[in-house]
Design an enzyme around this catalytic site. Structure first.
Site, PDB file in Angstrom:
ATOM      1  N   ARG A  68       2.542  -3.489  13.549  1.00  0.00           N
ATOM      2  CA  ARG A  68       3.812  -4.016  13.067  1.00  0.00           C
ATOM      3  C   ARG A  68       4.912  -4.008  14.125  1.00  0.00           C
ATOM      4  O   ARG A  68       5.664  -4.960  14.242  1.00  0.00           O
ATOM      5  CB  ARG A  68       4.265  -3.220  11.835  1.00  0.00           C
ATOM      6  CG  ARG A  68       3.413  -3.542  10.639  1.00  0.00           C
ATOM      7  CD  ARG A  68       3.753  -2.690   9.443  1.00  0.00           C
ATOM      8  NE  ARG A  68       3.077  -3.201   8.254  1.00  0.00           N
ATOM      9  CZ  ARG A  68       3.151  -2.634   7.065  1.00  0.00           C
ATOM     10  NH1 ARG A  68       3.836  -1.527   6.891  1.00  0.00           N
ATOM     11  NH2 ARG A  68       2.525  -3.171   6.037  1.00  0.00           N
ATOM     12  N   ILE A 117       0.799   3.975   0.802  1.00  0.00           N
ATOM     13  CA  ILE A 117       0.426   4.277  -0.589  1.00  0.00           C
ATOM     14  C   ILE A 117      -0.558   5.450  -0.651  1.00  0.00           C
ATOM     15  O   ILE A 117      -0.330   6.391  -1.411  1.00  0.00           O
ATOM     16  CB  ILE A 117      -0.098   3.031  -1.335  1.00  0.00           C
ATOM     17  CG1 ILE A 117       0.965   1.918  -1.299  1.00  0.00           C
ATOM     18  CG2 ILE A 117      -0.465   3.383  -2.773  1.00  0.00           C
ATOM     19  CD1 ILE A 117       0.628   0.685  -2.121  1.00  0.00           C
TER      20      ILE A 117
END
Lengths: 506, 117
Positions: free
Chosen positions: A333, A489
């Protein structure tokens, strides 16, 4: 009273680069106090602050481990926190779907990928702890009723496909079932409840918290402050501070309001800063990640983010000034976000690059229809039409497509070394779908330091602060410089479960 | 910023007039509620009404049925949406004394034509 600048996300869309800070009614300063002689208004067994993945997982696990009186307090009007609005992507090694698809993976391999993206400063022990329990956490979501797409995805920076995604392509596909499970198990949930500081004992241990009732985010808050005793402990699951422009700019001045934000409005960081005041160790606060898959044409995470995450492996990202590629579309990213932010016009103003995908391949993602329908993406029948719409020089663009299609054929990207496995046979051909890209602040790698028991460490003694646990994005140092997609998550879920186990043993 | 200040000034002016009398009220509520502030302000006049206040008269299931969308867009139903189901408190999108945008507009461009800001 101090003012907190909260980013007006719609303002960003209206005028990129315009000052978007909107002064909101400031919350009263949270301050911790000694609990000497305090009159407790209420007593609970396990006290959890925050209702995202970490808080919900902690509540369920605490109940399963025998807690009878578990309470979740949530500042906002609604439950789910930032977890309710993200992409719902869940990475785990050694899953049933990997076995079915013949993907070789292991805890070691996932940790190695994460360490690489962490650029040497990630916390290996915590990464290993999370990866080792990720399948267990995935199972908790499935048991609660979460449903996942029947295919795996390979996200940027991962060496294999190991990512599940909810069928609704959103974290709500997990928070909604977990929240319902909490209700079913008898967990007490309180919305509009604002944490206002800890109440500590003689030895610095956390005994309880101050909690403002009837709190309305962004408004004056007339509600009463209750002093609540937590018999077993307090679990802080309060998330990151990506929505607090002042705080994030204090860490990284480049993250002005020019860079949007994908987070829920409540991600403002007070819980984390209050733990620092108590003595928690701050780690990696300046490492704040922007999502390179976001669009300047909608607010927050929106529809485009998931669309692009799915499509990057078989798409071309193009600088509109040059008509050429400027990055490996599935690099991690940070690499991609930095490359996008460098796309500017001759005056230095943002010139959001475009992602070009063949419609035949993009349409397999459920969001493609919506992206076009809601005018945050476009479909073109010819390359000429596309180039004209985005004012991209046609000749170099045509040459770039030809060159890239050569890489699709050979399986080797000579420009940026992109892994072309998932691009196999997916040539860039008309008709095309196109979205604009611009990074948005997405995740705060920094936070309080915890150990593999989710205990919060004290900066002077190095020992855990008794009675205090933390899980999820509010914790720092785990991922290092850059977190890999779909690794938050499992972290939130596993550390929430871990915190609950520790609380129940304490 | 100027525009924000003007809006803020209007809101503040609205608050001041609250103590006087002329507080903005939705036309359709005037007929039913009249001037009895306590009907909604169950936490006391100076506090926001509770999340249950609107539900004295409105039923979430009815509202969800009224705002249902086609199968393809079914989760864009503000009264039964993807992120929060039927649990989103009314005051997140509706204000009696001031205008509000739907919460969805934070991240999405889809429109709710009947929503009154």
């Amino acid at each position: 009273m101090s003012n907190v600048d909260l980013l007006g996300r719609r303002n960003f869309i209206k005028g990129m680069g315009a000052a978007a800070g909107v002064a909101m009614a400031a919350p009263a300063m949270a301050v911790s106090e000694k609990a000497d002689g305090v009159k407790w208004d209420k007593e609970v067994e396990v006290l959890i602050i925050g209702s995202g993945f970490a808080g919900l997982a902690a509540a369920i696990e605490a109940t399963r481990k025998g807690a009878k009186d578990v309470h979740i307090f949530e500042k906002m009007a609604y439950f789910g926190g930032n977890s309710a609005i993200n992409g719902g992507l869940f990475a785990a090694p050694g899953t049933p779907m990997q076995k079915k698809e013949g993907v070789e993976d292991s805890v070691d391999r996932m940790v190695a990928d994460q360490l690489k993206s962490g650029r040497g400063i990630a916390d290996e022990a915590l990464l290993r702890h999370v990866a080792s329990h990720a399948v267990e956490a995935l199972q908790m979501t499935i048991d609660a009723g979460a449903e996942f797409h029947p295919y795996l995805q390979q996200l940027g920076g991962h060496s294999v496909a190991r990512t599940y995604q909810t069928t609704v392509s959103c974290g709500a596909g997990i928070t909604q079932p977990l929240y319902k499970e909490c209700k079913k198990l008898g967990v007490h949930t309180h919305n509009r409840s604002k944490f206002e500081g800890f109440l500590v004992g003689d030895k610095g241990e956390v005994l309880g918290v101050k909690m403002r009732e009837n709190y309305h985010f962004g408004e004056d808050q007339p509600g009463k402050v209750l002093k609540i005793r937590a018999k077993r402990g307090v679990i802080m699951a309060t998330g990151g501070f990506a929505q607090n422009v002042d705080l994030r700019m204090a860490q990284d001045p480049t993250l002005t309001s020019e860079v949007g934000c994908t987070n829920a409005p409540g991600a403002t960081g007070e819980g984390m800063y209050e733990m620092f005041r108590l003595g928690a160790i701050p780690v990696h606060l300046a490492h704040i990640q922007s999502g390179p898959w976001a669009s300047p044409d909608e607010g927050g995470f929106g529809y485009v983010s998931n669309y692009s995450i799915y499509n990057f492996p078989h798409s071309m990202a193009i600088n509109r000034l040059t008509g050429k590629r400027f990055m490996n579309e599935i690099a991690d990213r940070k690499t991609r976000a930095d490359a996008e932010l460098a796309c500017r016009d001759e005056q230095g103003n943002p010139l959001p690059p475009i992602l070009i995908t063949s419609y035949k391949d993009s349409k397999k993602h459920p969001n493609t229809k919506k992206v076009i329908k809601y005018n945050v993406g476009w479909k073109f029948d010819t390359i000429e039409e596309l180039a004209k719409h985005f004012e991209v020089p046609l000749k170099p663009l045509k040459a770039q497509i030809e060159e890239y299609n050569g890489y699709v054929k050979s399986g080797e990207d000579k420009q940026f070394g992109k892994n072309m496995t998932k691009a196999k046979d997916k040539y860039i051909e008309a008709p095309f779908t196109v979205v604009r890209l611009w990074p948005k602040v997405h995740y705060c790698q920094g936070g309080v330091q915890v150990n593999t028991k989710a205990e919060v460490k004290d900066s002077f003694t190095g020992q855990p602060i008794k009675g205090l646990y933390a899980a999820g994005e509010v914790c720092g140092g785990i991922h290092g410089v850059s977190r890999l997609g779909s690794c938050s998550i499992p972290e939130c879920m596993v550390m929430g479960m871990t915190a609950a186990r520790s609380v129940m043993k304490a | 910023m100027k525009k924000v200040n003007i809006v803020l000034a209007l809101v503040l002016a609205g608050l001041v007039s609250l103590s006087a009398q002329a507080v903005e009220q939705r036309a359709w509520h005037k007929e039913v509620i009249g001037k009895d502030c306590k009907v909604c302000h169950d936490n006391g006049i100076k506090q926001f009404p509770s999340d249950q206040a609107c539900l004295q008269c409105h039923d979430v299931d009815d509202l969800a049925a009224q705002t249902a969308r086609s199968e393809e867009d079914k989760w864009q139903n503000p009264h039964n949406n993807l992120h929060y189901g039927k649990d989103l408190p009314c005051q997140e999108c509706h204000g009696e004394h001031k205008s509000k945008k739907p919460l969805c507009s934070n991240c999405h461009t889809f429109k709710f034509d009947k929503h009154k800001e």
